[in-house]
Design a protein around this motif. Structure first.
Motif, PDB file in Angstrom:
ATOM      1  N   THR A  93      67.372  18.645 -14.058  1.00 39.69           N
ATOM      2  CA  THR A  93      66.918  18.775 -15.957  1.00 39.69           C
ATOM      3  C   THR A  93      65.991  18.185 -16.562  1.00 39.69           C
ATOM      4  O   THR A  93      65.475  19.178 -16.978  1.00 39.69           O
ATOM      5  CB  THR A  93      68.636  18.484 -15.870  1.00 39.69           C
ATOM      6  N   ASP A  94      65.141  17.485 -15.843  1.00 39.21           N
ATOM      7  CA  ASP A  94      63.924  17.037 -16.985  1.00 39.21           C
ATOM      8  C   ASP A  94      63.020  16.925 -15.431  1.00 39.21           C
ATOM      9  O   ASP A  94      63.021  16.291 -15.088  1.00 39.21           O
ATOM     10  CB  ASP A  94      64.217  15.246 -17.054  1.00 39.21           C
ATOM     11  N   PRO A  95      62.265  17.971 -16.156  1.00 41.52           N
ATOM     12  CA  PRO A  95      61.108  17.993 -15.119  1.00 41.52           C
ATOM     13  C   PRO A  95      60.631  17.472 -14.889  1.00 41.52           C
ATOM     14  O   PRO A  95      59.899  17.311 -13.614  1.00 41.52           O
ATOM     15  CB  PRO A  95      60.501  19.678 -15.442  1.00 41.52           C
ATOM     16  N   THR A  96      60.448  15.836 -15.535  1.00 42.70           N
ATOM     17  CA  THR A  96      59.339  14.809 -15.549  1.00 42.70           C
ATOM     18  C   THR A  96      59.081  14.181 -14.425  1.00 42.70           C
ATOM     19  O   THR A  96      59.053  13.586 -13.978  1.00 42.70           O
ATOM     20  CB  THR A  96      58.780  14.764 -16.935  1.00 42.70           C
ATOM     21  N   HIS A  97      60.792  13.780 -14.417  1.00 42.56           N
ATOM     22  CA  HIS A  97      60.970  13.063 -13.105  1.00 42.56           C
ATOM     23  C   HIS A  97      60.931  14.481 -11.288  1.00 42.56           C
ATOM     24  O   HIS A  97      61.696  13.496 -10.380  1.00 42.56           O
ATOM     25  CB  HIS A  97      62.795  13.501 -12.992  1.00 42.56           C
ATOM     26  N   GLY A  98      60.667  15.597 -11.651  1.00 41.76           N
ATOM     27  CA  GLY A  98      60.774  15.702 -10.270  1.00 41.76           C
ATOM     28  C   GLY A  98      59.593  15.324  -9.168  1.00 41.76           C
ATOM     29  O   GLY A  98      58.188  14.321  -9.860  1.00 41.76           O
ATOM     30  N   ASN A  99      59.229  15.871  -8.530  1.00 38.72           N
ATOM     31  CA  ASN A  99      58.228  15.403  -7.842  1.00 38.72           C
ATOM     32  C   ASN A  99      56.831  16.504  -7.423  1.00 38.72           C
ATOM     33  O   ASN A  99      56.258  15.679  -6.669  1.00 38.72           O
ATOM     34  CB  ASN A  99      58.323  14.936  -6.232  1.00 38.72           C
ATOM     35  N   GLY A 100      56.804  17.416  -8.349  1.00 40.94           N
ATOM     36  CA  GLY A 100      55.676  18.151  -8.319  1.00 40.94           C
ATOM     37  C   GLY A 100      55.683  19.236  -6.804  1.00 40.94           C
ATOM     38  O   GLY A 100      54.629  19.781  -7.125  1.00 40.94           O
ATOM     39  N   THR A 101      57.141  19.403  -6.556  1.00 40.22           N
ATOM     40  CA  THR A 101      56.452  20.342  -4.843  1.00 40.22           C
ATOM     41  C   THR A 101      57.374  21.472  -5.185  1.00 40.22           C
ATOM     42  O   THR A 101      58.680  20.884  -5.456  1.00 40.22           O
ATOM     43  CB  THR A 101      56.051  19.266  -3.719  1.00 40.22           C
ATOM     44  N   LEU A 102      57.491  22.437  -4.875  1.00 37.00           N
ATOM     45  CA  LEU A 102      57.950  23.508  -5.451  1.00 37.00           C
ATOM     46  C   LEU A 102      58.674  23.609  -3.688  1.00 37.00           C
ATOM     47  O   LEU A 102      57.982  24.185  -2.385  1.00 37.00           O
ATOM     48  CB  LEU A 102      57.514  24.539  -6.055  1.00 37.00           C
ATOM     49  N   ASN A 284      56.625  23.355 -18.447  1.00 38.48           N
ATOM     50  CA  ASN A 284      56.924  22.148 -18.531  1.00 38.48           C
ATOM     51  C   ASN A 284      55.589  22.000 -20.108  1.00 38.48           C
ATOM     52  O   ASN A 284      54.717  21.739 -19.916  1.00 38.48           O
ATOM     53  CB  ASN A 284      56.861  21.027 -17.931  1.00 38.48           C
ATOM     54  N   GLY A 285      56.394  22.410 -21.162  1.00 31.25           N
ATOM     55  CA  GLY A 285      55.055  22.009 -22.010  1.00 31.25           C
ATOM     56  C   GLY A 285      53.911  23.580 -21.410  1.00 31.25           C
ATOM     57  O   GLY A 285      54.235  24.541 -22.162  1.00 31.25           O
ATOM     58  N   LEU A 286      52.807  23.467 -21.412  1.00 28.89           N
ATOM     59  CA  LEU A 286      51.501  23.957 -21.537  1.00 28.89           C
ATOM     60  C   LEU A 286      51.214  24.611 -19.580  1.00 28.89           C
ATOM     61  O   LEU A 286      50.252  25.296 -19.620  1.00 28.89           O
ATOM     62  CB  LEU A 286      50.127  23.681 -22.075  1.00 28.89           C
ATOM     63  N   HIS A 287      52.356  24.463 -18.439  1.00 21.23           N
ATOM     64  CA  HIS A 287      51.777  24.405 -17.610  1.00 21.23           C
ATOM     65  C   HIS A 287      52.602  24.119 -16.967  1.00 21.23           C
ATOM     66  O   HIS A 287      54.279  23.800 -17.255  1.00 21.23           O
ATOM     67  CB  HIS A 287      50.889  23.292 -16.800  1.00 21.23           C
ATOM     68  N   PRO A 288      52.930  24.915 -15.328  1.00 19.61           N
ATOM     69  CA  PRO A 288      54.381  24.666 -14.388  1.00 19.61           C
ATOM     70  C   PRO A 288      54.147  23.292 -14.002  1.00 19.61           C
ATOM     71  O   PRO A 288      53.823  22.827 -14.264  1.00 19.61           O
ATOM     72  CB  PRO A 288      53.965  25.537 -13.688  1.00 19.61           C
ATOM     73  N   SER A 289      56.105  22.987 -13.926  1.00 19.90           N
ATOM     74  CA  SER A 289      55.919  21.478 -13.822  1.00 19.90           C
ATOM     75  C   SER A 289      55.451  22.023 -12.414  1.00 19.90           C
ATOM     76  O   SER A 289      55.768  20.144 -11.017  1.00 19.90           O
ATOM     77  CB  SER A 289      57.596  21.214 -14.346  1.00 19.90           C
ATOM     78  N   VAL A 290      55.766  22.608 -11.685  1.00 15.31           N
ATOM     79  CA  VAL A 290      54.968  22.262 -10.051  1.00 15.31           C
ATOM     80  C   VAL A 290      53.426  22.358  -9.587  1.00 15.31           C
ATOM     81  O   VAL A 290      52.611  23.480 -10.825  1.00 15.31           O
ATOM     82  CB  VAL A 290      55.585  23.021  -9.057  1.00 15.31           C
TER      83      VAL A 290
END
Length: 652
Positions: A93-102, A284-290
């Motif tokens: 839900t908060d993409p900043t807490h993801g590991n950046g991997t799809l 997420n902002g200007l760029h994808p979160s992955v």
């Protein structure tokens, strides 16, 4: 709270940069909390996004031209061929807490299987992500993966619980088709479902044989009737048991360019990774979160990934790499009969069925080899090497694939000699495991067609460690453990005769395994031209494979676990039962084993008491953690299971 978005987003009109990815619409149908709001450690909660992607392919683009019959499909005014694909996304839900991997899982016949394997989740919840318990142990979510599924299979309908692709139907096209059926019952007459509608009952032919190596027969008692365009009723003749092999040939109509499914996965992943417009739900902002992606698939879907790579789809339409890592699981050395006219992507030519099927064609392995039958030089990495888009590959197989899907061809040349894998490829065999088992499985009698109790070994523990290793490889350049498979050079990959002891009571070994053949596909049925050498894992004195990753239940055993289970009498006993292994417990004492002439040491001879057994499990767990084939959290689970007498999964 459920939120439905009814407005459709036309990317080509509002976000022209996205049109390069061939995604022309990305319609978000629903966004809602997943797993009833369950939180996963530092990552927090997840949301589920249900969407539909519309993509349009230019048949003139070399990266699309490989798709069979794409040029015959109806086109829009801009000359492109359009299709739609179901999409489901689970993201923090908060993409900043993801590991950046799809982490994209290719759906298996429209279903999600990764939650069963990595999270020990049970179906149907694993497919739904509604309830808190649907996440199982929550491994994938605690790691912070953004999980994506894309419907790719164009010969099944899209419906709840089944993701699919809807592609154009080629209404004027007909052609030959062939299917094989083993009923595993004595129902007479019996019905079979065809993949494609038949044009004419007069063209329908059926034959029967007791085993694949036997000659096809059409005895007087064998009759076939077309009930409707996709249903055949077969009257079965006397003299053949429940495991007899029936072959149906017919003239089919209305094919779909099924290879568009590869483009669906390619283009959706590329869109989610790179699109910087509001149309991208991962923005997420200007760029994808992955920033990186792993492609994962089980069985049929693992074979999809091997074909995806071979056909060049790991290069997107801007020349970028689609997947940084690929993890085909339980695929053996098979690919798919998908990118062919009247393909059958749902079919797995399992033993005792056709080893000359289109899924079993050269090339088998990643390195390029010269085929003595076709005269071609080819390998799964050839196309991506030309475009500099090769991923890091981690192929994982159960031991069953080394018996039923000629996995030995991964690590031998076509003359049967040892073959090293390329530097960007690792291969792991999870020893003593069936094709796929549930986390909660225990030893049981199995189906009537199986001659031995069913192997319950679930591969979740080593698979969690290996996925962690793969993510570290693509993220930080940390190389994973060396390949762990049987090899000719090590003496652990051998001819089937004599590979397993034949003096173990209750374990009848006859060397049965699947062959690999080269066949002429231009005739129907295909004509076998020659065979490739196939080898199997060498077993120890307990009857278990020496090489591979031995889970703790095998490394500190209380039973013999095999990856093969012969068919029972009355069900084609000269073949293996598909997808399953067997388990034969050790005798409790020396006296008990000697009474039945069992050469395997008894439990009492191996472990002085339960405490000694648990101590042995602890030592082995520590060793596997150090080798990075077991996670510390799974070591703790395994030790606790050993204390409770549940690690061996013998149902006691």
């Amino acid at each position: 709270m459920r939120r439905i978005i009814t407005g459709l987003i036309a990317i080509t009109c509002l976000w022209p940069t996205a049109s390069l990815a061939e995604i022309v619409r990305f319609d978000i149908l629903a966004r809602e909390p997943a797993f009833a709001g369950r939180s996963f450690g530092d990552v927090g909660t997840y949301e589920r996004i249900t969407a539909r992607a519309t993509f349009a392919l230019n048949p003139s683009d070399d990266r699309n031209a490989v798709i069979t019959d794409l040029a015959l499909a109806p086109r829009s005014s801009d000359g492109k061929v359009a299709a739609t694909a179901d999409v489901v996304i689970l993201r923090p839900t908060d993409p900043t807490h993801g590991n950046g991997t799809l982490l994209l899982e290719v759906p298996n016949r429209g279903r999600k299987l990764a939650p069963q394997l990595f999270d020990d989740a049970a179906q149907p919840g694993a497919n739904n992500a509604d309830k808190a318990e649907d996440a199982g142990i929550g491994f994938l979510h605690r790691q912070g993966f953004t999980m994506v599924w894309v419907g790719w299979q164009g010969d099944i309908p899209s419906k709840p619980g089944q993701m699919a692709m809807t592609a154009p139907v080629l209404k004027t096209v007909t052609g030959p088709a062939r299917e094989e059926v083993v009923f595993d019952n004595t129902t007479n007459p019996a019905r079979a479902t065809l993949t494609w509608p038949a044009t004419d009952a007069a063209d329908l032919k059926v034959s029967v044989r007791a085993a694949w190596a036997d000659a096809r027969q059409a005895p007087s008692g064998l009759l076939a009737k077309l009930v409707d365009p996709v249903t055949v009723e077969i009257t079965r003749p006397d003299g053949f048991d429940a495991g007899a092999l029936y072959e149906i040939t017919y003239t089919a109509r209305d094919p779909v360019p099924l290879g568009m499914g590869y483009a669906a996965v390619r283009d959706v992943v590329s869109f989610l990774r790179h699109d910087e417009t509001q149309a991208n739900p991962l923005l997420n902002g200007l760029h994808p979160s992955v920033s990186r992606a792993i492609g994962f698939g089980v069985s049929q879907s693992g074979r999809f990934l091997r074909d995806f790579l071979y056909l060049g789809f790991n290069e997107d339409l801007q020349g970028r790499t689609v997947f940084d890592g690929l993890m085909p699981h339980v695929a053996g050395t098979r690919r798919m009969a998908t990118n062919v006219r009247f393909g059958q992507p749902g079919r797995n030519p399992r033993h005792p069925q056709d080893p000359a099927w289109q899924a079993d064609l050269f090339p088998f392995t990643y390195a390029s080899l010269s085929d003595p039958y076709s005269g071609k030089t080819d390998g799964l990495l050839r196309r991506c090497a030309l475009s500099a888009t090769c991923p890091k590959v981690m192929q994982t197989d159960s031991e069953h694939e080394w018996w039923a899907s000629h996995a030995s061809l991964l690590v031998t040349d076509l003359a049967g000699n040892h073959l090293d894998l390329p530097d960007n490829v690792r291969a792991y065999m999870i020893s003593g495991t069936p094709h796929f088992a549930e986390a909660a499985d225990v030893m049981k009698k199995g189906l009537p067609a199986m001659s031995l109790p069913q192997n319950p070994m679930h591969a979740g523990m080593p698979m969690r460690a290996l996925l962690t290793d793969l993510n570290a490889w693509i993220s930080d350049g940390i190389k994973p453990p060396a390949s762990r498979v049987p090899m000719r050079a090590h003496g652990t990959l051998v001819p089937a005769q004599g590979a397993v002891p034949m003096d173990i009571p209750g374990l009848p070994y006859a060397g049965i395994h699947t062959l690999a053949a080269f066949s002429d596909q231009s005739v129907l049925p295909p004509k076998e031209i020659g065979r490739y050498p196939v080898f199997v894992p060498k077993a120890d004195n307990d009857g278990m494979a020496i090489a591979g990753i031995r889970q703790l239940a095998l490394a500190v055993p209380r039973a013999t676990y095999t990856a093969w289970n012969p068919r029972a009498q009355g069900f084609g006993p000269t073949a293996l039962y598909p997808l399953q292994g067997a388990v034969v417990p050790f005798a409790p004492t020396e006296a008990a084993r000697k009474e039945v002439h069992d050469p395997r040491l008894s439990i009492a001879e191996r472990y002085a008491d339960d405490g000694a057994y648990v101590a042995a499990v602890k030592r082995e767990a520590a060793r596997q953690v150090a080798e990075r084939t077991l996670l510390p959290e799974d070591a703790e689970r395994a030790v606790e299971a050993a204390k409770q007498g549940k690690l061996a999964k013998l149902g006691q």
